[in-house]
Scaffold this active site. Sequence first.
Site, short mmCIF file in Angstrom:
data_model
loop_
_atom_site.label_atom_id
_atom_site.label_comp_id
_atom_site.label_asym_id
_atom_site.label_seq_id
_atom_site.Cartn_x
_atom_site.Cartn_y
_atom_site.Cartn_z
N ASP A 61 12.08 30.85 -37.81
CA ASP A 61 12.02 30.69 -39.26
C ASP A 61 12.66 29.35 -39.62
OD1 ASP A 61 12.00 30.92 -41.95
OD2 ASP A 61 13.27 32.71 -42.06
N LYS A 63 11.45 27.32 -41.97
CA LYS A 63 11.13 27.01 -43.38
C LYS A 63 10.82 25.52 -43.50
CE LYS A 63 12.23 31.04 -45.47
NZ LYS A 63 13.37 31.58 -44.78
N LEU A 64 9.91 25.08 -42.68
CA LEU A 64 9.53 23.66 -42.67
C LEU A 64 9.03 23.24 -44.04
CD1 LEU A 64 7.60 23.69 -39.29
CD2 LEU A 64 9.82 22.63 -39.70
N ILE A 67 6.89 16.09 -44.22
CA ILE A 67 5.60 15.46 -43.92
C ILE A 67 5.13 15.93 -42.55
CG2 ILE A 67 5.98 13.46 -45.39
CD1 ILE A 67 6.80 11.91 -42.84
N GLN A 175 18.90 43.21 -49.52
CA GLN A 175 18.46 42.61 -50.79
C GLN A 175 17.86 43.64 -51.75
OE1 GLN A 175 16.44 38.69 -50.44
NE2 GLN A 175 16.92 38.81 -48.26
N GLY A 193 17.17 42.19 -41.84
CA GLY A 193 18.30 41.55 -41.17
C GLY A 193 19.54 42.41 -41.23
#
Length: 224
Positions: A61, A63-64, A67, A175, A193
């Site tokens: 993960d 989260k790129l 560019i 959450q 998680g």
Amino acid sequence: MSRLIVAFDPEGEPLRYWVGLAGELCREIWGVKVGLPFLLRYGSSSLREIRGACDKSLIADLKLADIEPVMLSSVSALRGLVDAVIAHAFVGYAGAIEGLRRGAEEMGVKLILVASMSHSGSEEVIDPAFERVLEVIRRAEPWGIVAPATRPAVIAAIRQRGFTQKILSPGVGAQGALPGSALRAGADYEIVGRYITRSKDPLATARAINLQHQLVLGSSGGAG
Ligand code: BMP
């Protein structure tokens, strides 16, 4: 087949804690998701140890949101170590997701794009652009889509628009979303998680979630 992806987000434990947990939970999960907290602490070579303890799907993960060449460089650093990477879709198709999609495919890494997030701040910037973010996802045809268990209507909206990709939903447990709620709305996997990793008995908690998933999905949703 389990619909449970466990998120390993360390808070200072030694790597062997997570390797042990991966082994303990392996029969109960579809896969493991690690993010920057894990990779920065233990390094990418630690993924081999997780894989050695549990040969299920391994998702980075990252989260790129960059560019194309920079995102591809990150994916390339994890080539052969993970099955999938997560990127943001809001960066747009041209010059970013278009090339990432092609490059990831060439590297044999599945691409998962974020459509919306589980925290309330997602409604400030990302969600007002929901349709445009979905347009990027439609063009990219990724393997998977991240959508929040905390707002099941978002999951349902993605399905209503005809997306057939795997939907992975975080936000269950810590959450506030209930186990099974995202699957009921149309997700394929629930990402959990802390509710598991910080519980007194992670294995029992994972089993209880799988039981709930089975109730939602019928007999097809069991562990394995
Ligand atoms: P937890 O179940 O402990 O709240 O963890 C949720 C996991 O899902 C974290 O690893 C987080 O990075 C990820 N996640 C999220 O919580 N919301 C999102 O919108 C997207 C995520 O990837």
